[in-house]
Scaffold this motif. Structure first.
Motif, PDB file in Angstrom:
ATOM      1  N   ARG A  55      31.858  36.131  45.654  1.00 29.60           N
ATOM      2  CA  ARG A  55      31.903  37.446  46.288  1.00 29.60           C
ATOM      3  C   ARG A  55      32.336  38.504  45.281  1.00 29.60           C
ATOM      4  NH1 ARG A  55      35.295  35.319  51.406  1.00 29.60           N
ATOM      5  NH2 ARG A  55      33.693  33.970  52.272  1.00 29.60           N
ATOM      6  N   LYS A  56      31.853  39.719  45.483  1.00 27.14           N
ATOM      7  CA  LYS A  56      32.194  40.826  44.575  1.00 27.14           C
ATOM      8  C   LYS A  56      33.692  41.094  44.538  1.00 27.14           C
ATOM      9  CE  LYS A  56      27.917  43.332  44.215  1.00 27.14           C
ATOM     10  NZ  LYS A  56      27.619  42.975  42.853  1.00 27.14           N
ATOM     11  N   GLU A  57      34.372  40.920  45.682  1.00 32.01           N
ATOM     12  CA  GLU A  57      35.818  41.195  45.704  1.00 32.01           C
ATOM     13  C   GLU A  57      36.631  40.165  44.921  1.00 32.01           C
ATOM     14  OE1 GLU A  57      34.570  39.483  49.743  1.00 32.01           O
ATOM     15  OE2 GLU A  57      33.942  41.181  48.555  1.00 32.01           O
ATOM     16  N   SER A  58      36.030  39.048  44.558  1.00 31.99           N
ATOM     17  CA  SER A  58      36.714  38.041  43.746  1.00 31.99           C
ATOM     18  C   SER A  58      36.515  38.275  42.254  1.00 31.99           C
ATOM     19  CB  SER A  58      36.215  36.643  44.095  1.00 31.99           C
ATOM     20  OG  SER A  58      36.576  36.307  45.412  1.00 31.99           O
ATOM     21  N   ALA A  59      35.635  39.200  41.904  1.00 26.99           N
ATOM     22  CA  ALA A  59      35.314  39.443  40.493  1.00 26.99           C
ATOM     23  C   ALA A  59      36.489  40.072  39.759  1.00 26.99           C
ATOM     24  CB  ALA A  59      34.087  40.334  40.389  1.00 26.99           C
ATOM     25  N   VAL A  60      36.686  39.647  38.525  1.00 26.93           N
ATOM     26  CA  VAL A  60      37.676  40.251  37.638  1.00 26.93           C
ATOM     27  C   VAL A  60      36.974  41.434  36.971  1.00 26.93           C
ATOM     28  CG1 VAL A  60      39.076  39.902  35.569  1.00 26.93           C
ATOM     29  CG2 VAL A  60      38.866  38.069  37.256  1.00 26.93           C
ATOM     30  N   SER A  61      37.385  42.645  37.343  1.00 28.92           N
ATOM     31  CA  SER A  61      36.695  43.832  36.829  1.00 28.92           C
ATOM     32  C   SER A  61      37.189  44.252  35.445  1.00 28.92           C
ATOM     33  CB  SER A  61      36.842  44.997  37.807  1.00 28.92           C
ATOM     34  OG  SER A  61      38.205  45.268  38.030  1.00 28.92           O
ATOM     35  N   ASP A  62      38.423  43.892  35.105  1.00 27.50           N
ATOM     36  CA  ASP A  62      38.976  44.272  33.801  1.00 27.50           C
ATOM     37  C   ASP A  62      38.884  43.120  32.800  1.00 27.50           C
ATOM     38  OD1 ASP A  62      40.825  42.723  35.101  1.00 27.50           O
ATOM     39  OD2 ASP A  62      42.548  43.957  34.560  1.00 27.50           O
ATOM     40  N   TRP A  63      37.713  42.499  32.763  1.00 30.99           N
ATOM     41  CA  TRP A  63      37.494  41.335  31.903  1.00 30.99           C
ATOM     42  C   TRP A  63      37.741  41.643  30.434  1.00 30.99           C
ATOM     43  CZ3 TRP A  63      33.657  42.644  28.610  1.00 30.99           C
ATOM     44  CH2 TRP A  63      32.747  43.614  29.039  1.00 30.99           C
ATOM     45  N   LYS A  64      37.381  42.857  29.978  1.00 32.58           N
ATOM     46  CA  LYS A  64      37.555  43.221  28.566  1.00 32.58           C
ATOM     47  C   LYS A  64      39.044  43.300  28.212  1.00 32.58           C
ATOM     48  CE  LYS A  64      35.541  46.335  25.217  1.00 32.58           C
ATOM     49  NZ  LYS A  64      34.633  47.472  25.026  1.00 32.58           N
ATOM     50  N   LYS A  65      39.833  43.903  29.090  1.00 31.52           N
ATOM     51  CA  LYS A  65      41.282  44.030  28.894  1.00 31.52           C
ATOM     52  C   LYS A  65      41.941  42.655  28.824  1.00 31.52           C
ATOM     53  CE  LYS A  65      45.288  45.791  31.364  1.00 31.52           C
ATOM     54  NZ  LYS A  65      45.734  46.412  32.609  1.00 31.52           N
ATOM     55  N   ARG A  66      41.383  41.692  29.528  1.00 30.36           N
ATOM     56  CA  ARG A  66      41.952  40.340  29.562  1.00 30.36           C
ATOM     57  C   ARG A  66      41.428  39.443  28.449  1.00 30.36           C
ATOM     58  NH1 ARG A  66      44.589  39.341  34.532  1.00 30.36           N
ATOM     59  NH2 ARG A  66      44.314  41.038  35.989  1.00 30.36           N
ATOM     60  N   GLY A  67      40.629  40.014  27.544  1.00 25.48           N
ATOM     61  CA  GLY A  67      40.135  39.260  26.401  1.00 25.48           C
ATOM     62  C   GLY A  67      38.972  38.334  26.725  1.00 25.48           C
ATOM     63  N   LEU A  68      38.265  38.616  27.801  1.00 32.29           N
ATOM     64  CA  LEU A  68      37.123  37.796  28.211  1.00 32.29           C
ATOM     65  C   LEU A  68      35.834  38.449  27.729  1.00 32.29           C
ATOM     66  CD1 LEU A  68      38.320  37.173  31.867  1.00 32.29           C
ATOM     67  CD2 LEU A  68      38.433  35.547  29.968  1.00 32.29           C
ATOM     68  N   LYS A  69      34.829  37.636  27.466  1.00 25.76           N
ATOM     69  CA  LYS A  69      33.539  38.193  27.034  1.00 25.76           C
ATOM     70  C   LYS A  69      32.836  38.844  28.228  1.00 25.76           C
ATOM     71  CE  LYS A  69      30.787  33.998  27.611  1.00 25.76           C
ATOM     72  NZ  LYS A  69      30.012  32.969  26.944  1.00 25.76           N
ATOM     73  N   GLN A  70      31.924  39.750  27.905  1.00 26.91           N
ATOM     74  CA  GLN A  70      31.193  40.456  28.958  1.00 26.91           C
ATOM     75  C   GLN A  70      30.312  39.476  29.718  1.00 26.91           C
ATOM     76  OE1 GLN A  70      28.823  43.727  27.599  1.00 26.91           O
ATOM     77  NE2 GLN A  70      28.035  44.183  29.635  1.00 26.91           N
ATOM     78  N   PRO A  71      30.409  39.482  31.052  1.00 30.06           N
ATOM     79  CA  PRO A  71      29.547  38.590  31.831  1.00 30.06           C
ATOM     80  C   PRO A  71      28.092  39.062  31.762  1.00 30.06           C
ATOM     81  CG  PRO A  71      30.920  39.919  33.292  1.00 30.06           C
ATOM     82  CD  PRO A  71      31.325  40.242  31.897  1.00 30.06           C
ATOM     83  N   GLU A  72      27.193  38.104  31.724  1.00 31.63           N
ATOM     84  CA  GLU A  72      25.770  38.437  31.716  1.00 31.63           C
ATOM     85  C   GLU A  72      25.362  38.941  33.088  1.00 31.63           C
ATOM     86  OE1 GLU A  72      23.564  35.048  30.399  1.00 31.63           O
ATOM     87  OE2 GLU A  72      24.717  34.868  28.551  1.00 31.63           O
ATOM     88  N   GLU A  73      24.127  39.401  33.202  1.00 28.87           N
ATOM     89  CA  GLU A  73      23.616  39.844  34.489  1.00 28.87           C
ATOM     90  C   GLU A  73      23.661  38.677  35.472  1.00 28.87           C
ATOM     91  OE1 GLU A  73      19.488  41.641  36.330  1.00 28.87           O
ATOM     92  OE2 GLU A  73      19.857  41.828  34.188  1.00 28.87           O
ATOM     93  N   ASP A  74      23.994  38.957  36.716  1.00 31.87           N
ATOM     94  CA  ASP A  74      24.118  37.956  37.782  1.00 31.87           C
ATOM     95  C   ASP A  74      25.200  36.924  37.504  1.00 31.87           C
ATOM     96  OD1 ASP A  74      22.078  39.133  39.272  1.00 31.87           O
ATOM     97  OD2 ASP A  74      20.539  37.927  38.306  1.00 31.87           O
ATOM     98  N   SER A  75      26.251  37.332  36.788  1.00 32.35           N
ATOM     99  CA  SER A  75      27.406  36.454  36.605  1.00 32.35           C
ATOM    100  C   SER A  75      28.659  37.312  36.648  1.00 32.35           C
ATOM    101  CB  SER A  75      27.309  35.668  35.291  1.00 32.35           C
ATOM    102  OG  SER A  75      27.340  36.533  34.180  1.00 32.35           O
ATOM    103  N   GLN A  76      29.791  36.670  36.876  1.00 34.62           N
ATOM    104  CA  GLN A  76      31.067  37.388  36.942  1.00 34.62           C
ATOM    105  C   GLN A  76      32.207  36.438  36.630  1.00 34.62           C
ATOM    106  OE1 GLN A  76      31.109  38.766  41.016  1.00 34.62           O
ATOM    107  NE2 GLN A  76      32.297  37.013  41.716  1.00 34.62           N
ATOM    108  N   TRP A  77      33.324  37.025  36.227  1.00 33.88           N
ATOM    109  CA  TRP A  77      34.556  36.290  36.042  1.00 33.88           C
ATOM    110  C   TRP A  77      35.349  36.320  37.338  1.00 33.88           C
ATOM    111  CZ3 TRP A  77      35.588  33.342  31.950  1.00 33.88           C
ATOM    112  CH2 TRP A  77      34.956  33.604  30.740  1.00 33.88           C
TER     113      TRP A  77
END
Length: 102
Positions: A55-77
């Motif tokens: 679900r969109k509400e489970s997505a980590v929106s500040d992935w860059k701040k947390r040192g995670l790579k950018q999610p590809e299209e149709d994927s999320q952290w």
């Protein structure tokens, strides 16, 4: 005599059907539904993630701040306990698991 038996049977049948309506009317539906927790099983790459993580509400929106790579299209952290999980939102496949940096 047969008509009296028939009338008696109809009255009994009618009273039984009315009683079931009264019983059903007395049942109150549950007001709220408690959300389930994420399945406690160990998740690994290639597994299908629980639906609530997609679900969109489970997505980590500040992935860059947390040192995670950018999610590809149709994927999320998403965060699961002490780990971040990268998953494909179209089918729920876990692509990567990364520990949370403290």
């Amino acid at each position: 005599m047969k008509s009296k038996s028939l009338i008696a049977c109809l009255l009994v049948a009618a009273s039984l059907s009315t009683a079931s309506f009264v019983v059903q009317a007395g049942d109150t539906p549950q007001e709220t539904v408690q959300p389930s927790t994420i399945n406690a099983r160990d998740l690994k790459e290639g597994d299908r993630a629980p639906d609530m993580l997609m679900r969109k509400e489970s997505a980590v929106s500040d992935w860059k701040k947390r040192g995670l790579k950018q999610p590809e299209e149709d994927s999320q952290w998403a965060r699961v306990g002490d780990k971040f999980v990268l998953l494909k939102t179209t089918n729920g496949t876990i692509l990567e698991i990364t520990p949370v940096k403290k």
